[in-house]
Write an enzyme that holds these catalytic residues in place. Structure first.
Site, PDB file in Angstrom:
ATOM      1  N   LYS A 103       5.833   4.092  16.806  1.00  9.69           N
ATOM      2  CA  LYS A 103       5.757   2.950  15.875  1.00  9.69           C
ATOM      3  C   LYS A 103       6.917   3.036  14.899  1.00  9.69           C
ATOM      4  O   LYS A 103       7.104   4.057  14.236  1.00  9.69           O
ATOM      5  CB  LYS A 103       4.422   2.975  15.129  1.00  9.69           C
ATOM      6  CG  LYS A 103       4.267   1.780  14.188  1.00  9.69           C
ATOM      7  CD  LYS A 103       2.836   1.623  13.743  1.00  9.69           C
ATOM      8  CE  LYS A 103       2.678   0.463  12.789  1.00  9.69           C
ATOM      9  NZ  LYS A 103       1.301   0.287  12.359  1.00  9.69           N
ATOM     10  N   PHE A 107      -1.711   8.258   4.217  1.00  8.34           N
ATOM     11  CA  PHE A 107      -2.461   8.903   5.318  1.00  8.34           C
ATOM     12  C   PHE A 107      -3.706   9.642   4.826  1.00  8.34           C
ATOM     13  O   PHE A 107      -3.939  10.815   5.171  1.00  8.34           O
ATOM     14  CB  PHE A 107      -1.584   9.905   6.089  1.00  8.34           C
ATOM     15  CG  PHE A 107      -0.416   9.304   6.838  1.00  8.34           C
ATOM     16  CD1 PHE A 107      -0.339   7.950   7.094  1.00  8.34           C
ATOM     17  CD2 PHE A 107       0.613  10.132   7.312  1.00  8.34           C
ATOM     18  CE1 PHE A 107       0.737   7.409   7.787  1.00  8.34           C
ATOM     19  CE2 PHE A 107       1.685   9.607   8.011  1.00  8.34           C
ATOM     20  CZ  PHE A 107       1.748   8.253   8.235  1.00  8.34           C
ATOM     21  N   ASN A 163       5.990  -1.323  11.346  1.00 12.11           N
ATOM     22  CA  ASN A 163       5.195  -0.860  10.214  1.00 12.11           C
ATOM     23  C   ASN A 163       5.527  -1.741   8.995  1.00 12.11           C
ATOM     24  O   ASN A 163       6.224  -2.748   9.134  1.00 12.11           O
ATOM     25  CB  ASN A 163       5.538   0.618   9.942  1.00 12.11           C
ATOM     26  CG  ASN A 163       4.336   1.377   9.418  1.00 12.11           C
ATOM     27  OD1 ASN A 163       3.645   0.900   8.516  1.00 12.11           O
ATOM     28  ND2 ASN A 163       4.084   2.555   9.955  1.00 12.11           N
ATOM     29  N   ASN A 193       0.831  -1.210   0.000  1.00  9.84           N
ATOM     30  CA  ASN A 193       0.000   0.000   0.000  1.00  9.84           C
ATOM     31  C   ASN A 193       0.855   1.246   0.000  1.00  9.84           C
ATOM     32  O   ASN A 193       1.955   1.274   0.546  1.00  9.84           O
ATOM     33  CB  ASN A 193      -0.964  -0.010   1.203  1.00  9.84           C
ATOM     34  CG  ASN A 193      -0.366   0.683   2.415  1.00  9.84           C
ATOM     35  OD1 ASN A 193      -0.422   1.907   2.538  1.00  9.84           O
ATOM     36  ND2 ASN A 193       0.247  -0.098   3.310  1.00  9.84           N
ATOM     37  N   SER A 222       5.858   5.272   8.437  1.00  6.47           N
ATOM     38  CA  SER A 222       5.185   4.951   7.177  1.00  6.47           C
ATOM     39  C   SER A 222       6.113   5.320   6.020  1.00  6.47           C
ATOM     40  O   SER A 222       6.704   6.403   6.013  1.00  6.47           O
ATOM     41  CB  SER A 222       3.882   5.738   7.052  1.00  6.47           C
ATOM     42  OG  SER A 222       3.458   5.695   5.705  1.00  6.47           O
ATOM     43  N   ASN A 224       5.117   6.042   3.114  1.00  6.45           N
ATOM     44  CA  ASN A 224       4.326   6.705   2.076  1.00  6.45           C
ATOM     45  C   ASN A 224       4.151   8.211   2.240  1.00  6.45           C
ATOM     46  O   ASN A 224       3.385   8.824   1.519  1.00  6.45           O
ATOM     47  CB  ASN A 224       2.951   6.038   1.979  1.00  6.45           C
ATOM     48  CG  ASN A 224       3.090   4.556   1.701  1.00  6.45           C
ATOM     49  OD1 ASN A 224       3.865   4.173   0.824  1.00  6.45           O
ATOM     50  ND2 ASN A 224       2.384   3.723   2.456  1.00  6.45           N
ATOM     51  N   THR A 225       4.820   8.784   3.232  1.00  5.78           N
ATOM     52  CA  THR A 225       4.837  10.240   3.374  1.00  5.78           C
ATOM     53  C   THR A 225       6.296  10.665   3.249  1.00  5.78           C
ATOM     54  O   THR A 225       7.110  10.287   4.096  1.00  5.78           O
ATOM     55  CB  THR A 225       4.257  10.670   4.746  1.00  5.78           C
ATOM     56  OG1 THR A 225       2.880  10.300   4.789  1.00  5.78           O
ATOM     57  CG2 THR A 225       4.379  12.167   4.970  1.00  5.78           C
TER      58      THR A 225
HETATM   59  C1  LIG Z   1      -3.577  -0.784   3.631  1.00  7.40           C
HETATM   60  C2  LIG Z   1      -2.732  -0.518   4.824  1.00  7.40           C
HETATM   61  C3  LIG Z   1      -2.759   0.726   5.412  1.00  7.40           C
HETATM   62  C4  LIG Z   1      -1.970   0.997   6.528  1.00  7.40           C
HETATM   63  N1  LIG Z   1      -2.027   2.225   7.108  1.00  7.40           N
HETATM   64  C5  LIG Z   1      -1.300   2.468   8.224  1.00  7.40           C
HETATM   65  C6  LIG Z   1      -1.394   3.715   8.878  1.00  7.40           C
HETATM   66  O1  LIG Z   1      -2.152   4.597   8.484  1.00  7.40           O
HETATM   67  N2  LIG Z   1      -0.623   3.911   9.985  1.00  7.40           N
HETATM   68  C7  LIG Z   1       0.230   2.956  10.473  1.00  7.40           C
HETATM   69  O2  LIG Z   1       0.884   3.177  11.488  1.00  7.40           O
HETATM   70  N3  LIG Z   1       0.311   1.749   9.880  1.00  7.40           N
HETATM   71  C8  LIG Z   1      -0.428   1.487   8.776  1.00  7.40           C
HETATM   72  N4  LIG Z   1      -0.341   0.268   8.166  1.00  7.40           N
HETATM   73  C9  LIG Z   1       0.605  -0.724   8.710  1.00  7.40           C
HETATM   74  C10 LIG Z   1      -0.067  -1.711   9.663  1.00  7.40           C
HETATM   75  O3  LIG Z   1      -0.599  -1.066  10.783  1.00  7.40           O
HETATM   76  C11 LIG Z   1       0.938  -2.786  10.118  1.00  7.40           C
HETATM   77  O4  LIG Z   1       1.943  -2.157  10.877  1.00  7.40           O
HETATM   78  C12 LIG Z   1       1.592  -3.520   8.968  1.00  7.40           C
HETATM   79  O5  LIG Z   1       0.677  -3.734   7.929  1.00  7.40           O
HETATM   80  C13 LIG Z   1       2.167  -4.865   9.389  1.00  7.40           C
HETATM   81  O6  LIG Z   1       1.165  -5.702   9.913  1.00  7.40           O
HETATM   82  P1  LIG Z   1       0.414  -6.840   9.063  1.00  7.40           P
HETATM   83  O7  LIG Z   1       1.478  -7.641   8.380  1.00  7.40           O
HETATM   84  O8  LIG Z   1      -0.412  -7.585  10.048  1.00  7.40           O
HETATM   85  O9  LIG Z   1      -0.432  -6.115   8.058  1.00  7.40           O
HETATM   86  C14 LIG Z   1      -1.121  -0.019   7.054  1.00  7.40           C
HETATM   87  C15 LIG Z   1      -1.107  -1.283   6.453  1.00  7.40           C
HETATM   88  C16 LIG Z   1      -1.900  -1.540   5.359  1.00  7.40           C
HETATM   89  C17 LIG Z   1      -1.853  -2.913   4.749  1.00  7.40           C
END
Ligand SMILES: Cc1cc2nc3c(=O)[nH]c(=O)nc-3n(C[C@H](O)[C@H](O)[C@H](O)COP(=O)(O)O)c2cc1C
Length: 372
Positions: free
Chosen positions: A224, A120, A253, A116, A180, A182-183
């Site tokens: 985080k 934000f 993350n 992704n 993140s 993405n920023t």
């Molecule tokens: C579509 C998507 C959007 C996410 N948006 C955020 C976010 O806004 N803030 C954040 O701290 N982590 C975000 N994450 C990261 C997740 O919170 C998590 O840290 C990461 O996906 C690893 O966990 P997982 O393997 O269980 O998905 C996002 C992950 C995905 C897949």
């Protein structure tokens, strides 16, 4: 079963973000009536973990929903009926923003992964705080805050402070997102000096607000972090976290790495930039947790996240040093029952290891996972 045989195939036929919006809408509107939530809560009733206290809060179980699923805090109440021990809303930014251009979310089913670059997208901290106050979930509620895209990294502190103030009343804890991918520039805030300045300022405001509100003690504040950090960077972050008296670290993350994927390189390339989550992240995030546990000697609570699909995955992170876990991608692939199944499996593992409480398991295999 219902999820893997009917719902997931239907959702996975839709573009990923449309499927996400539909699922979120289902949790928001479909689960709003208290009667529906009661039925769900019975259906997805999870193991109760008595006396699970973390940074001054009581959790009913150790499995939470990671940030990013409910960015605007519209569905937290419905989601809590699925048995989550805690929900982290956000990431919210001080300024409302649209995020990156679509498409910005991709599935890699062969790898049980997602990529992704949402960026934000959210309605802004004030609006999200209102949503959360109106629809409080029946579990611990974290709010994850990040930097508004329009604000320069050098001016990030004021921007984070504004978000912090907005969500202060609504949140049980606040997670500071500096990880993140993405920023642009956000991850620079993981550098020791920048992070120290940011966290010190937040803690100061935290103490001031607690005094102003009289009855409230400072909110638990966590940071985080990314999985793409060197040992040296990790050491510096731990040092800063301890100096700023943080209440914990959320690891991790998503990753910018594309190593060891089963999906063809060309198909991965088509997705473009973004953070990879899910199964390919699992072992790296566990390594980071083990590293953090070793560096902090267990003094700082760690929330373990990255590639958890099953109780075995959650157990691996708990033994490495996580005292709570979160899921995101696993929830997308495994569906509503995954929280109950993971909690049940954790309980079974506690019993067969002869541990009376979860705390006895936390970090019990840190050396082992570090060597793995
Ligand atoms: C579509 C998507 C959007 C996410 N948006 C955020 C976010 O806004 N803030 C954040 O701290 N982590 C975000 N994450 C990261 C997740 O919170 C998590 O840290 C990461 O996906 C690893 O966990 P997982 O393997 O269980 O998905 C996002 C992950 C995905 C897949």
């Amino acid at each position: 079963m219902l999820y893997s045989s009917i719902l997931r195939p239907l959702l996975f036929r839709m573009p990923p973000e449309a499927a996400h919006e539909l699922a979120l809408r289902l949790c928001e509107t479909g689960m709003r009536p208290a009667s529906v939530r009661r039925v769900l809560a019975r259906r997805f009733e999870t193991e109760a973990f008595e006396g699970l206290r973390r940074f001054g809060l009581t959790f009913k179980n150790p499995v939470g929903l990671a940030a990013g699923f409910d960015k605007n805090g519209v569905a937290a109440q419905g989601l809590s009926a699925l048995g989550f021990g805690f929900i982290e809303a956000g990431t919210v930014t001080n300024l409302p923003q649209q995020g990156n251009a679509r498409p910005r979310l991709f599935r890699l089913p062969l790898d049980k992964a997602l990529i992704n670059r949402m960026g934000f997208n959210n309605d802004g901290a004030q609006r999200v705080a209102e949503n959360l106050r109106r629809h409080r979930p029946a579990c611990v509620l974290g709010v994850n805050i990040g930097k508004s895209r329009a604000v320069r990294v050098e001016e990030a502190t004021e921007d984070y402070l504004a978000s912090f103030e907005s969500v202060y009343e609504a949140a049980d804890y606040v997670a500071v997102n500096v990880s993140s991918p993405n920023t642009p520039g956000l991850r620079e805030l993981q550098g020791a000096d920048a992070l120290h300045a940011l966290l010190q300022a937040l803690q100061e405001r935290n103490r001031e607000l607690a005094v102003k509100r009289e009855t409230k003690r400072p909110l638990p504040l966590l940071v985080k972090i990314a999985p793409d950090l060197s040992e040296h960077q990790l050491e510096a972050i731990v040092d800063v976290a301890l100096r700023a008296r943080l209440d914990g670290i959320i690891a991790t993350n998503t990753t910018t790495s594309r190593a060891r994927l089963k999906t063809s390189a060309s198909a991965v390339e088509v997705c473009g930039d973004g953070g990879l989550s899910g199964a390919p992240l699992r072992s790296r995030s566990t390594e980071i947790i083990a590293g953090l546990y070793r560096l902090t000697r267990g003094r700082l609570p760690i929330i373990g996240v990255g590639g958890i699909f099953t109780a075995a995955d959650a157990w691996e992170k708990i033994c490495a040093g996580a005292c709570l876990v979160q899921i995101y991608t696993g929830f997308i692939y495994e569906g509503f029952g995954v929280v109950r199944d993971i909690n049940r499996g954790i309980r079974e593992r506690l019993n067969s290891a002869g541990f009376k409480t979860l705390d006895e398991a936390v970090g019990s295999g840190a050396e082992r996972s570090e060597a793995a």
